[in-house]
Design a protein around this motif. Structure first.
Motif, mmCIF file in Angstrom:
data_model
loop_
_atom_site.group_PDB
_atom_site.id
_atom_site.type_symbol
_atom_site.label_atom_id
_atom_site.label_comp_id
_atom_site.label_asym_id
_atom_site.label_seq_id
_atom_site.Cartn_x
_atom_site.Cartn_y
_atom_site.Cartn_z
ATOM 1 N N SER A 170 -16.578 14.401 15.436
ATOM 2 C CA SER A 170 -16.910 15.252 16.589
ATOM 3 C C SER A 170 -16.282 14.707 17.869
ATOM 4 O O SER A 170 -15.753 15.473 18.683
ATOM 5 C CB SER A 170 -18.427 15.346 16.764
ATOM 6 N N PHE A 171 -16.327 13.391 18.033
ATOM 7 C CA PHE A 171 -15.730 12.769 19.211
ATOM 8 C C PHE A 171 -14.221 13.018 19.261
ATOM 9 O O PHE A 171 -13.674 13.395 20.315
ATOM 10 C CB PHE A 171 -16.014 11.263 19.236
ATOM 11 N N VAL A 172 -13.540 12.811 18.139
ATOM 12 C CA VAL A 172 -12.086 13.011 18.095
ATOM 13 C C VAL A 172 -11.756 14.469 18.410
ATOM 14 O O VAL A 172 -10.861 14.755 19.215
ATOM 15 C CB VAL A 172 -11.515 12.569 16.732
ATOM 16 N N ASP A 173 -12.476 15.392 17.798
ATOM 17 C CA ASP A 173 -12.219 16.810 18.062
ATOM 18 C C ASP A 173 -12.521 17.175 19.522
ATOM 19 O O ASP A 173 -11.812 17.980 20.130
ATOM 20 C CB ASP A 173 -13.020 17.682 17.098
ATOM 21 N N HIS A 174 -13.554 16.574 20.091
ATOM 22 C CA HIS A 174 -13.864 16.802 21.505
ATOM 23 C C HIS A 174 -12.729 16.265 22.388
ATOM 24 O O HIS A 174 -12.339 16.913 23.372
ATOM 25 C CB HIS A 174 -15.191 16.136 21.875
ATOM 26 N N ALA A 175 -12.200 15.099 22.046
ATOM 27 C CA ALA A 175 -11.079 14.529 22.814
ATOM 28 C C ALA A 175 -9.854 15.438 22.733
ATOM 29 O O ALA A 175 -9.106 15.557 23.715
ATOM 30 C CB ALA A 175 -10.757 13.125 22.320
ATOM 31 N N VAL A 176 -9.653 16.101 21.596
ATOM 32 C CA VAL A 176 -8.557 17.068 21.468
ATOM 33 C C VAL A 176 -8.827 18.266 22.373
ATOM 34 O O VAL A 176 -7.948 18.704 23.120
ATOM 35 C CB VAL A 176 -8.373 17.514 20.003
ATOM 36 N N ILE B 211 -6.304 13.835 23.441
ATOM 37 C CA ILE B 211 -5.563 13.636 22.200
ATOM 38 C C ILE B 211 -4.847 14.942 21.902
ATOM 39 O O ILE B 211 -5.449 16.012 21.979
ATOM 40 C CB ILE B 211 -6.515 13.269 21.028
ATOM 41 N N THR B 212 -3.562 14.859 21.579
ATOM 42 C CA THR B 212 -2.809 16.077 21.267
ATOM 43 C C THR B 212 -3.156 16.566 19.862
ATOM 44 O O THR B 212 -3.644 15.810 19.024
ATOM 45 C CB THR B 212 -1.294 15.822 21.333
ATOM 46 N N GLN B 213 -2.884 17.843 19.618
ATOM 47 C CA GLN B 213 -3.087 18.408 18.280
ATOM 48 C C GLN B 213 -2.234 17.652 17.252
ATOM 49 O O GLN B 213 -2.683 17.389 16.145
ATOM 50 C CB GLN B 213 -2.721 19.899 18.263
ATOM 51 N N LYS B 214 -1.015 17.305 17.642
ATOM 52 C CA LYS B 214 -0.125 16.576 16.730
ATOM 53 C C LYS B 214 -0.699 15.206 16.417
ATOM 54 O O LYS B 214 -0.711 14.785 15.258
ATOM 55 C CB LYS B 214 1.270 16.429 17.331
ATOM 56 N N ALA B 215 -1.217 14.515 17.414
ATOM 57 C CA ALA B 215 -1.809 13.192 17.181
ATOM 58 C C ALA B 215 -3.082 13.307 16.346
ATOM 59 O O ALA B 215 -3.378 12.421 15.532
ATOM 60 C CB ALA B 215 -2.102 12.502 18.512
ATOM 61 N N ARG B 216 -3.820 14.388 16.498
ATOM 62 C CA ARG B 216 -5.061 14.575 15.728
ATOM 63 C C ARG B 216 -4.780 14.610 14.230
ATOM 64 O O ARG B 216 -5.582 14.162 13.414
ATOM 65 C CB ARG B 216 -5.754 15.865 16.179
ATOM 66 N N LYS B 217 -3.607 15.118 13.857
ATOM 67 C CA LYS B 217 -3.246 15.222 12.444
ATOM 68 C C LYS B 217 -3.022 13.862 11.785
ATOM 69 O O LYS B 217 -2.957 13.776 10.562
ATOM 70 C CB LYS B 217 -1.999 16.092 12.295
ATOM 71 N N ILE B 218 -2.899 12.825 12.589
ATOM 72 C CA ILE B 218 -2.713 11.478 12.053
ATOM 73 C C ILE B 218 -3.926 11.046 11.242
ATOM 74 O O ILE B 218 -3.799 10.350 10.235
ATOM 75 C CB ILE B 218 -2.455 10.472 13.202
ATOM 76 N N LEU B 219 -5.102 11.451 11.647
ATOM 77 C CA LEU B 219 -6.360 11.000 11.045
ATOM 78 C C LEU B 219 -6.884 12.048 10.067
ATOM 79 O O LEU B 219 -7.123 13.192 10.436
ATOM 80 C CB LEU B 219 -7.389 10.738 12.144
ATOM 81 N N ILE B 220 -7.074 11.626 8.819
ATOM 82 C CA ILE B 220 -7.495 12.525 7.744
ATOM 83 C C ILE B 220 -8.928 12.196 7.344
ATOM 84 O O ILE B 220 -9.225 11.050 7.000
ATOM 85 C CB ILE B 220 -6.557 12.364 6.529
ATOM 86 N N PHE B 221 -9.814 13.180 7.397
ATOM 87 C CA PHE B 221 -11.212 13.009 7.000
ATOM 88 C C PHE B 221 -11.445 13.714 5.672
ATOM 89 O O PHE B 221 -10.918 14.802 5.440
ATOM 90 C CB PHE B 221 -12.156 13.622 8.039
#
Length: 122
Positions: free
Chosen positions: A58-64, A69-79
């Motif tokens: 939730s925190f990472v998505d909120h930062a996006v 955090i950019t959408q491209k950088a968000r793809k780095i982390l896989i849940f």
């Protein structure tokens, strides 16, 4: 710690975080930062057992959403919630470097720093 992380990065094909504490988070975010800076292009996964990492997700998505955090950088982390799902996602991962950061060089040979003249002239 830095030497251990560097060795881990050099010897690993992927990185997987399991539920843990500050050390786990430090290592996870170091690998994410290095991927964002194009120091490595290996997949980074989080095994979200019993929702342990829900708040982090939730925190990472909120930062996006807030554009820290950019959408491209968000793809780095896989849940993923199961090991099988995570393995499938890690195997399908294709690194997409950020064009703004792809020109940076991080190899030891490129770390020659330009000498600055810091002489104080009064």
């Amino acid at each position: 710690m830095h030497e251990r992380l560097l060795t881990m990065m050099e010897l690993s094909d992927t990185f997987i975080a399991l539920p843990g504490g500050f050390g786990t988070l430090e290592e996870l975010f170091q690998m994410i930062s290095w991927a964002q800076l194009n120091i490595h292009s290996k997949p980074i996964g989080v095994l979200n057992i019993n929702g342990f990492f829900n708040s982090l997700l939730s925190f990472v998505d909120h930062a996006v959403e807030q554009e820290f955090i950019t959408q491209k950088a968000r793809k780095i982390l896989i849940f993923a919630t199961t090991a099988d799902e995570l393995v499938d996602k890690l195997q399908a991962f294709r690194f997409e470097p950020d064009p703004a950061l792809s020109k940076l060089k991080w190899s030891p040979s490129s770390s020659q720093k330009e000498k600055l003249d810091l002489t104080l002239h009064l």
